[in-house]
Design an enzyme around this catalytic site. Structure first.
Site, PDB file in Angstrom:
ATOM      1  N   ASP A 136      -8.106  21.151  18.490  1.00 20.46           N
ATOM      2  CA  ASP A 136      -8.466  22.399  17.828  1.00 20.46           C
ATOM      3  C   ASP A 136      -8.818  23.422  18.902  1.00 20.46           C
ATOM      4  OD1 ASP A 136      -9.069  24.188  15.763  1.00 20.46           O
ATOM      5  OD2 ASP A 136     -11.115  23.446  15.498  1.00 20.46           O
ATOM      6  N   HIS A 137      -8.823  24.684  18.515  1.00 18.62           N
ATOM      7  CA  HIS A 137      -9.273  25.756  19.397  1.00 18.62           C
ATOM      8  C   HIS A 137     -10.732  26.071  19.092  1.00 18.62           C
ATOM      9  CE1 HIS A 137      -4.831  27.183  19.640  1.00 18.62           C
ATOM     10  NE2 HIS A 137      -5.119  26.430  20.676  1.00 18.62           N
ATOM     11  N   TYR A 152     -10.157  27.625  13.592  1.00 16.80           N
ATOM     12  CA  TYR A 152      -9.331  27.217  12.437  1.00 16.80           C
ATOM     13  C   TYR A 152      -7.916  26.775  12.788  1.00 16.80           C
ATOM     14  CZ  TYR A 152     -12.783  30.792  11.151  1.00 16.80           C
ATOM     15  OH  TYR A 152     -13.904  31.572  11.087  1.00 16.80           O
ATOM     16  N   HIS A 153      -7.749  26.048  13.892  1.00 16.94           N
ATOM     17  CA  HIS A 153      -6.405  25.656  14.306  1.00 16.94           C
ATOM     18  C   HIS A 153      -6.290  24.150  14.547  1.00 16.94           C
ATOM     19  CE1 HIS A 153      -6.180  30.008  16.092  1.00 16.94           C
ATOM     20  NE2 HIS A 153      -6.043  29.998  14.783  1.00 16.94           N
ATOM     21  N   PRO A 154      -6.667  23.303  13.589  1.00 19.37           N
ATOM     22  CA  PRO A 154      -6.548  21.856  13.810  1.00 19.37           C
ATOM     23  C   PRO A 154      -5.086  21.425  13.868  1.00 19.37           C
ATOM     24  CG  PRO A 154      -7.091  22.278  11.521  1.00 19.37           C
ATOM     25  CD  PRO A 154      -7.171  23.607  12.233  1.00 19.37           C
TER      26      PRO A 154
END
Length: 538
Positions: free
Chosen positions: A291-292, A459-461
């Site tokens: 994730d980020h 929000y980038h899983p």
């Protein structure tokens, strides 16, 4: 089974909407899409500025991590869209693809057909870019990608500070180079959100051969021998089934897809046995999560800015013609930077937001302000999604292991130090009133302490059912017939940028793989193009 379709798509999110719509271009094909959330009828979905107001609402899965050692033992909030359109109905609409190096790394690691020149045609096919078509962009596709109709002036002030710091101007980080600062395009049409549902799914439903079942929580994949034959789902307190005569496609996201596989007996044997689930196929499902991670420096300003423009009059203006401040997605621009020498691509993306954002974007706005929000683009840390219980209603157990890797900590510290430096430039110094949420100093110790206490997901899983681990390059689950996965979980690594555009690209490419179509032609990249890209990337 009482109902039979050619294809069953599980999840009406960014990729699932694309897969369903593309498969249904054949009028002789029938598709059922199962979505756990409600229809996307909430009017707030269409208002770009309102995206933060939908967090922790009925259309948010409202997930969370286990205590994260790298975040001072905090549990991080993980919003995901539980609605038709998935997270494309809930996100900040920033259109970003990642870096050429991301996809070339995938291909080099064994993901044949997923190199940059392979995926670029699918990005272009999806796109209806307001700037028109060129070597990097498409026009006439389902997904509207536009410049902002009513640009927020304070973003220009922040960008000017970035240029004063020494950044190069870059009007298109999805083009020849990613480095630099500029305004970003967004998935907005006529001033309103252009989700994957609006772009793809609703037109497909109107054609008549796609059925969307909402409020349908899928409990398991149904098998006939080694073949995925359909899905069991819970709707209106009753268990139902739908048969897939051709294939089942799971598009439930980087958290939901591994959870469903595990519930269906596909995953690590020891974990499944601990929940009393029989093993159908042993695969490293849920492992490799990335994730980020983002952290925001926040300052107050004497300028009126976006907050002061949230008025009934401007809401009426938006309702009339889709213009004005309510058409802003807040993250209108920012920068891609390399925080240290020797990197072959940016390691930090910094969002320049004209609002004082804090408490994982759920805190009350303290007054007119702005945020400089850097996040790490190429994390080395890996986490996992595992079952909490064998019940499908239970939320999965999620641990990202944020900041476990030393290079991740270095990039986050460098990114926050960059944000503080931009804030010291004349353009922002002239309008800054007071700090609201900042580190005690710019020492490594204080920066890392601030990050551990305040960082959160952006929000980038990704990467929990990765190509080469759980699926092959055609997205087929190893050892299972007629079952594919199409969402960000199949990414070998998370790309350097926002993940909605890549998820839509995955849906586009997956649909062709399922239909057995030849890949779209690769771009003819001239030697001059290559030299330009190398020169501009320096």
């Amino acid at each position: 089974m009482s109902v039979s379709r050619d294809y069953v798509v599980i999840g009406a999110g960014s990729a699932g909407c694309v897969v369903a719509a593309r498969l249904a271009e054949d009028p002789g094909v029938t598709v059922t899409v199962l979505e756990a959330g409600p229809p996307d009828t909430d009017p707030q979905i269409q208002i770009p500025l309102a995206f933060g107001m939908m967090l922790k609402s009925r259309i948010d899965w409202d997930l969370g991590t286990e205590p994260e050692p790298g975040l001072d033992g905090r549990r991080a909030y993980l919003p995901r869209g539980k609605v038709v359109g998935g997270s494309s109905s809930l996100n900040a609409m920033i259109y970003m693809r990642g870096n050429r190096a991301d996809y070339d790394e995938w291909e080099a690691a064994g993901a044949a057909g997923w190199g940059y020149e392979d995926v670029l045609p699918y990005f272009k096919r999806a796109e209806d870019n307001s700037r028109g078509a060129d070597a990097y962009h498409g026009a006439g596709g389902p997904l509207s990608v536009t410049d902002h109709a009513s640009p927020e002036p304070f973003v220009d002030t922040m960008l000017q500070a970035g240029l004063e710091y020494g950044l190069a101007a870059n009007a298109d980080p999805n083009g020849a180079r990613q480095d630099g600062a500029g305004r970003w395009q967004a998935t907005i049409r006529g001033g309103r959100r252009c989700s994957a549902a609006r772009a793809y799914l609703h037109p497909a439903v109107a054609r008549g051969n796609v059925e969307v079942v909402t409020g349908a929580l899928v409990t398991r994949i149904v098998f006939e021998g080694s073949r995925a034959a359909g899905a069991e789902f819970l709707k209106d307190n009753a268990l139902r089934q739908v048969r897939a005569d051709r294939e089942v496609i799971i598009s439930a996201g980087a958290y939901g897809s591994p959870q469903l596989l595990l519930l269906s007996g596909i995953g690590p044997a020891a974990e499944l046995a601990g929940h009393g689930i029989g093993v159908r196929e042993e695969l490293p499902v849920g492992r490799g999560l990335q994730d980020h991670l983002v952290v925001s420096g926040v300052w107050l300003t004497g300028q009126s800015g976006l907050l002061a423009q949230m008025t009934p009059a401007n809401l009426d203006r938006f309702a009339r013609d889709g213009t004005g401040p309510y058409s802003s997605n807040v993250g209108e621009g920012g920068a891609f930077v390399r925080t240290r020498d020797g990197l072959d691509a940016p390691d930090v993306q910094c969002v320049f937001a004209p609002l004082a954002l804090h408490q994982e974007l759920t805190g009350p706005l303290p007054g007119p302000g702005y945020s400089l929000s850097p996040y790490i683009l190429k994390p080395a840390s890996r986490g996992a999604v595992t079952l909490r219980t064998p019940l499908p209603h239970s939320k999965p157990r999620i641990r990202h292991n944020y900041l476990a890797a030393e290079n991740d900590r270095r990039s986050m510290i460098g990114g926050l130090r960059f944000a503080l430096a931009v804030n010291r430039q004349p353009a922002l110094r002239a309008v800054r009133a007071a700090p609201f949420l900042v580190p005690a100093s710019d020492s490594d110790h204080d920066l890392l302490d601030f990050i551990q206490r305040h960082a959160h997901t952006v929000y980038h899983p990704a990467s929990t059912c990765a190509i080469g681990q759980v699926v092959d390059p055609e997205l087929r689950v190893y050892g299972i017939d007629a079952l594919r996965i199409a969402d960000t979980s199949i990414m070998p690594t998370v790309p350097r940028g926002n993940t909605n555009a890549p998820a839509i690209m995955i849906g586009e490419k997956a649909a062709d793989l399922i239909r057995g179509l030849p890949p779209l032609p690769r771009r003819e990249r001239s030697a001059a193009d290559a030299r330009l890209e190398v020169r501009q990337a320096r």
